[in-house]
Design an enzyme around this catalytic site. Structure first.
Site: not given
Length: 239
Positions: A94, A128, A191
């Site tokens: 990320c 997002r 993640h």
């Protein structure tokens, strides 16, 4: 056999359990009798003090990235570039992935120059990109994980993605690409953390590091039944 792992910026870049990737590598090596030394480095300038076999950079937000950019001046960025070009195994998640690119442009138009190790850039979006997702690598490995990022990353030139999206958003939600792969550098938005959920990918990183250092890599099989069961339990989320 013994490998050295450098965990860069462990305090600043550690979202969504990213440090679990280090634990996964350590355990999977030790279960096979492979020595593992882990070095927690608060500055990339410390890369020059040792010959590391695997480098890990976790995820972080804009504020943490701005702090790290102050450290990356004065030659620290060149140390990372050198490790990438010589083929050291590097996994970046990320925010750590974004730092390897040319720049990050916020939604308001403010641009942060990154280290430019790889030819891609990231632009912030209003919405997002969040959720469980899955992608398939060029060597047919299916990776599952969790993404949560406002940045939209675009690869330039002949730079190759780590994989193609099966479900979710990936780099930008448009072109079905996910992450980046260059030599032995792997960048991803995954993640979760990525490695415990994807033991085959973890073993691939270990194999590449062993090949770099010893010229051979024969990993004994491990019992991945728990990992496989966990993946089966969430299968409906990804397909």
């Amino acid at each position: 056999m013994k490998l050295k792992i450098a965990h860069l910026y462990p305090e600043l870049l550690n979202l969504y359990g990213d440090s679990g990737n280090i634990l996964c590598l350590e355990k999977r090596m030790k279960w096979r009798g492979i020595g593992c030394n882990i070095y927690h480095l608060d500055s990339a300038k410390l890369l020059g003090e040792n010959d590391y076999d695997i480098i890990f950079i976790g995820g972080g937000q804009d504020f943490e990235q701005s702090l790290i950019l102050k450290d990356l001046g004065g030659g620290a960025d060149d140390l990372i570039k050198n490790e990438i070009e010589k083929g050291t195994v590097l996994l970046a998640i990320c925010g750590g992935f974004q730092l390897l690119g040319q720049y990050y442009e916020t939604h308001s138009g403010e641009r942060m120059k990154f280290i430019g190790a790889l030819d891609f850039y990231t632009v912030g979006g209003e919405k997002r990109l969040i959720g469980n997702y899955a992608f398939k690598t060029a060597d047919k490995m299916k990776i599952i994980g969790f993404e949560n990022h406002s940045g939209r990353t675009y690869l330039c030139g002949n730079l190759k993605p780590l994989g193609k999206i099966i479900k979710g958003f990936g780099n930008n939600g448009k072109d079905k690409t996910e992450g980046v792969r260059y030599k032995n550098t792997f960048g991803t938005y995954c993640h979760g953390p990525i490695l415990p959920k994807n033991p085959g990918f973890a073993d691939m990183l270990i194999e590449k590091a062993l090949l770099n250092k010893y010229g051979q890599a024969e990993l004994s099989p491990l019992d991945n039944s728990l990992e496989i069961l966990a993946r089966q339990q969430v299968k409906s989320l990804y397909i």
